[in-house]
Each structure stands twice: as C-alpha cells, then as structure tokens.
Design a protein around this motif. Structure first.
Motif, mmCIF file in Angstrom:
data_model
loop_
_atom_site.group_PDB
_atom_site.id
_atom_site.type_symbol
_atom_site.label_atom_id
_atom_site.label_comp_id
_atom_site.label_asym_id
_atom_site.label_seq_id
_atom_site.Cartn_x
_atom_site.Cartn_y
_atom_site.Cartn_z
ATOM 1 N N SER A 59 1.013 -1.126 0.107
ATOM 2 C CA SER A 59 0.086 0.140 -0.053
ATOM 3 C C SER A 59 0.978 1.145 0.182
ATOM 4 C CB SER A 59 -0.832 -0.119 1.254
ATOM 5 O OG SER A 59 -1.371 1.022 1.459
ATOM 6 N N GLU A 60 0.731 2.061 -1.122
ATOM 7 C CA GLU A 60 1.309 3.342 -1.184
ATOM 8 C C GLU A 60 0.934 4.311 -0.166
ATOM 9 O OE1 GLU A 60 1.835 4.756 -5.048
ATOM 10 O OE2 GLU A 60 2.777 2.947 -5.562
ATOM 11 N N ASP A 61 -0.411 4.173 0.271
ATOM 12 C CA ASP A 61 -1.150 5.086 1.100
ATOM 13 C C ASP A 61 -0.532 4.932 2.630
ATOM 14 O OD1 ASP A 61 -2.604 6.146 -0.869
ATOM 15 O OD2 ASP A 61 -4.197 4.820 -0.472
ATOM 16 N N TYR A 62 -0.121 3.685 2.911
ATOM 17 C CA TYR A 62 0.338 3.465 4.365
ATOM 18 C C TYR A 62 1.774 3.171 4.374
ATOM 19 C CZ TYR A 62 -4.664 3.507 5.763
ATOM 20 O OH TYR A 62 -5.918 3.783 6.007
ATOM 21 N N PRO B 9 0.616 -6.391 13.753
ATOM 22 C CA PRO B 9 -0.847 -6.265 13.705
ATOM 23 C C PRO B 9 -1.238 -5.040 13.138
ATOM 24 C CG PRO B 9 0.082 -6.894 15.927
ATOM 25 C CD PRO B 9 1.161 -6.546 15.217
ATOM 26 N N ILE B 10 -2.212 -5.012 12.495
ATOM 27 C CA ILE B 10 -3.066 -3.816 11.850
ATOM 28 C C ILE B 10 -3.779 -3.466 12.969
ATOM 29 C CG2 ILE B 10 -4.692 -3.038 10.083
ATOM 30 C CD1 ILE B 10 -3.626 -5.449 8.288
ATOM 31 N N GLU B 11 -3.826 -1.914 13.286
ATOM 32 C CA GLU B 11 -4.543 -1.417 14.256
ATOM 33 C C GLU B 11 -5.278 -0.502 13.990
ATOM 34 O OE1 GLU B 11 -1.321 -0.292 16.907
ATOM 35 O OE2 GLU B 11 -0.781 -2.590 17.401
ATOM 36 N N SER B 12 -5.065 0.180 13.057
ATOM 37 C CA SER B 12 -6.414 1.473 12.697
ATOM 38 C C SER B 12 -7.462 0.838 11.830
ATOM 39 C CB SER B 12 -5.593 2.503 12.012
ATOM 40 O OG SER B 12 -5.401 2.377 10.585
ATOM 41 N N ASP B 13 -8.489 1.420 12.163
ATOM 42 C CA ASP B 13 -9.706 1.208 11.471
ATOM 43 C C ASP B 13 -9.600 1.543 9.697
ATOM 44 O OD1 ASP B 13 -11.125 0.258 13.777
ATOM 45 O OD2 ASP B 13 -12.179 2.054 14.125
ATOM 46 N N GLU B 14 -8.943 2.533 9.539
ATOM 47 C CA GLU B 14 -8.743 3.059 8.267
ATOM 48 C C GLU B 14 -8.010 1.913 7.510
ATOM 49 O OE1 GLU B 14 -8.137 5.077 10.890
ATOM 50 O OE2 GLU B 14 -9.854 6.395 10.772
ATOM 51 N N GLU B 15 -6.915 1.588 8.328
ATOM 52 C CA GLU B 15 -5.911 0.533 7.488
ATOM 53 C C GLU B 15 -6.834 -0.778 7.447
ATOM 54 O OE1 GLU B 15 -1.344 -0.697 7.990
ATOM 55 O OE2 GLU B 15 -2.329 0.175 9.594
ATOM 56 N N TRP B 16 -7.633 -1.243 8.399
ATOM 57 C CA TRP B 16 -8.466 -2.340 8.115
ATOM 58 C C TRP B 16 -9.252 -2.194 7.002
ATOM 59 C CZ3 TRP B 16 -7.670 -7.046 9.236
ATOM 60 C CH2 TRP B 16 -7.018 -7.569 10.343
ATOM 61 N N GLU C 285 -9.490 -4.820 4.037
ATOM 62 C CA GLU C 285 -10.818 -5.295 3.553
ATOM 63 C C GLU C 285 -11.244 -5.159 2.038
ATOM 64 O OE1 GLU C 285 -15.059 -4.324 5.246
ATOM 65 O OE2 GLU C 285 -14.177 -6.147 6.471
ATOM 66 N N GLU C 286 -10.995 -3.912 1.618
ATOM 67 C CA GLU C 286 -11.174 -3.388 0.192
ATOM 68 C C GLU C 286 -10.640 -4.268 -0.930
ATOM 69 O OE1 GLU C 286 -11.259 0.497 -2.326
ATOM 70 O OE2 GLU C 286 -11.909 0.654 -0.488
ATOM 71 N N VAL C 287 -9.136 -4.399 -0.340
ATOM 72 C CA VAL C 287 -8.361 -5.150 -1.278
ATOM 73 C C VAL C 287 -8.514 -6.668 -1.219
ATOM 74 C CG1 VAL C 287 -6.104 -5.936 -1.600
ATOM 75 C CG2 VAL C 287 -6.402 -3.487 -1.226
ATOM 76 N N LEU C 288 -9.048 -7.066 -0.259
ATOM 77 C CA LEU C 288 -9.369 -8.473 -0.021
ATOM 78 C C LEU C 288 -10.604 -8.937 -0.869
ATOM 79 C CD1 LEU C 288 -9.255 -11.380 1.201
ATOM 80 C CD2 LEU C 288 -10.543 -10.667 2.894
ATOM 81 N N ASN C 289 -11.654 -7.940 -0.819
ATOM 82 C CA ASN C 289 -12.841 -7.981 -1.368
ATOM 83 C C ASN C 289 -12.741 -7.978 -3.096
ATOM 84 O OD1 ASN C 289 -14.430 -8.369 0.806
ATOM 85 N ND2 ASN C 289 -15.045 -6.167 1.167
ATOM 86 N N THR C 290 -11.823 -7.173 -3.631
ATOM 87 C CA THR C 290 -11.779 -6.975 -4.830
ATOM 88 C C THR C 290 -10.881 -8.468 -5.318
ATOM 89 O OG1 THR C 290 -11.275 -4.743 -4.673
ATOM 90 C CG2 THR C 290 -10.303 -5.896 -6.662
ATOM 91 N N PHE C 291 -9.984 -8.775 -4.498
ATOM 92 C CA PHE C 291 -9.502 -10.210 -4.974
ATOM 93 C C PHE C 291 -10.315 -11.281 -4.936
ATOM 94 C CE2 PHE C 291 -7.329 -14.249 -3.332
ATOM 95 C CZ PHE C 291 -6.572 -14.308 -4.386
#
Length: 95
Positions: free
Chosen positions: A28-31, A71-78, A82-88
C-alpha cells in the motif's frame, strides 16, 4: 515460489503453533507498508475460513521472508485491507 505454496507458522499467546497458507501479499503506497493475508492450511477447499491479515517488512527481494508480522491497528487501515481482499475475492469468482 507462488503465494499458493507459501506457508507460515503462527504462534499464539499459549505457544501453540498453527500452519497458515499465504492467500496473497500486497503493498500500500498510502500506508507505506506491505501486507499478507493468511488462512489456516488445514481448511478444506470449499470451507469458509477466517482470513487473517498482517503488515510485514519485506526482505531484500520484497518477499515475506523471516520477518515479524505486525498487527493492523487502525480502522482506516483495516478498511483498506478489507477492500483489497474483497477485490481479490471478486476477481477469483470471475475466473
């Protein structure tokens, strides 16, 4: 090595080891982080499974390597994961 062949052993807080398959990894370039999505290796092909997601620091080949999972801790990161997983998963359904 294909992601389908990669396996990771996770150790829980009680010291129990469980083997997981790597579903896929992405950056993720954003994170500014790399992520890995895992599912239990003992899961049946048609079984619904809980997918686990972690951030990780890639090795020099930009692979998962022997590094520590973060671990992923922020809601925005989750939400992004989740969006990437749903696309996959949507892409897999079209195949």
């Amino acid at each position: 090595m294909d992601n389908e062949e990669q396996k990771i052993t996770l150790v829980d807080e009680h010291g129990n080891e469980e083997l997981y398959n790597v579903l896929f990894t992405f950056d993720s370039e954003d994170y500014g982080r790399s992520y890995v999505l895992l599912y239990p290796s003992e899961a049946e092909a048609d079984e619904e499974v809980d997918i686990q997601a972690y951030a990780f620091m890639p090795d020099e080949n930009h692979d998962l390597g022997e590094g520590e999972l973060i671990p992923i801790e922020s809601d925005e990161e989750w939400d992004m994961v989740e969006e990437v997983l749903n696309t996959f998963l949507g892409d897999q359904d079209q195949d």
